[in-house]
Design a protein around this motif. Sequence first.
Motif, PDB file in Angstrom:
ATOM      1  N   ASP A  70      62.422   6.209 -18.905  1.00 43.95           N
ATOM      2  CA  ASP A  70      61.730   6.500 -19.994  1.00 43.95           C
ATOM      3  C   ASP A  70      60.403   7.448 -19.710  1.00 43.95           C
ATOM      4  O   ASP A  70      59.682   8.201 -20.038  1.00 43.95           O
ATOM      5  N   THR A  71      59.862   6.929 -18.238  1.00 44.92           N
ATOM      6  CA  THR A  71      58.868   7.655 -17.681  1.00 44.92           C
ATOM      7  C   THR A  71      58.987   7.555 -16.267  1.00 44.92           C
ATOM      8  O   THR A  71      59.394   6.674 -15.644  1.00 44.92           O
ATOM      9  N   ILE A  72      58.487   8.639 -15.710  1.00 47.18           N
ATOM     10  CA  ILE A  72      58.425   8.521 -13.951  1.00 47.18           C
ATOM     11  C   ILE A  72      56.925   8.987 -14.112  1.00 47.18           C
ATOM     12  O   ILE A  72      56.302   9.859 -14.207  1.00 47.18           O
ATOM     13  N   ASP A  73      56.120   8.001 -13.554  1.00 45.84           N
ATOM     14  CA  ASP A  73      54.990   7.827 -13.139  1.00 45.84           C
ATOM     15  C   ASP A  73      54.258   8.963 -12.447  1.00 45.84           C
ATOM     16  O   ASP A  73      53.150   9.714 -12.914  1.00 45.84           O
ATOM     17  N   VAL A  74      54.769   9.253 -11.451  1.00 41.89           N
ATOM     18  CA  VAL A  74      54.319  10.465 -10.660  1.00 41.89           C
ATOM     19  C   VAL A  74      55.225  11.318  -9.977  1.00 41.89           C
ATOM     20  O   VAL A  74      56.546  10.720  -9.455  1.00 41.89           O
TER      21      VAL A  74
END
Length: 201
Positions: free
Chosen positions: A130-134
């Motif tokens: 859903d999200t790749i933080d960095v």
Amino acid sequence: MKTSLLLLAASVASAFGSETILANPDPEVTPGPTPAPTPKPNPKKVLAFGGHDMVGSAVVKKLMAEGSYDISVVNIGNWEFNTSAEIEPFVKSFICDRTICTKLEDEIEPPCTNAILKCHELMEYVNAMDTIDVVLDFTGENPGWVKETFEALQGKAGLYVYLSSQTIYDVSNTTENSNATTEEECIRPTDEITKLKKIES
């Protein structure tokens, strides 16, 4: 040089919320294999393009030591220095060559683009997130690779950090000295003929 890399690693980590990371107290002593970090709850997801060479490995090792990150590394399958022992066993790794289509662009019709989309295991990972933080990009030597990578991430990157590749120094004019070369000494030639000669050599 070692101190500069440690400071760079700490700066990158602090840019996305990491706690302060302590440098090796004795830079002349090469540390042994990095122990597997104790994972913390809800680790941030980090996707590093590169992460196996001089600059990238210094940053990845510091993030590993922090223990707050779920780290994935993307490279072409080569692990430089001692990273096959110190990094590879402790991260997810994907083999992906973003240069393939760039090399073939003038040889096929229609032009080959978006080489990253052909890295199927990597894209399966991206699609599942859903999200790749960095996202850390240590190997974006070509603006096209960066653009295509950014698009392939489908807006899932919380933070995309581009770090200038050390290969920019390959054709630099450097002074002859016995000490480590400083960044100020690495001046790229303005003469195109000189650039070509340095590339060919």
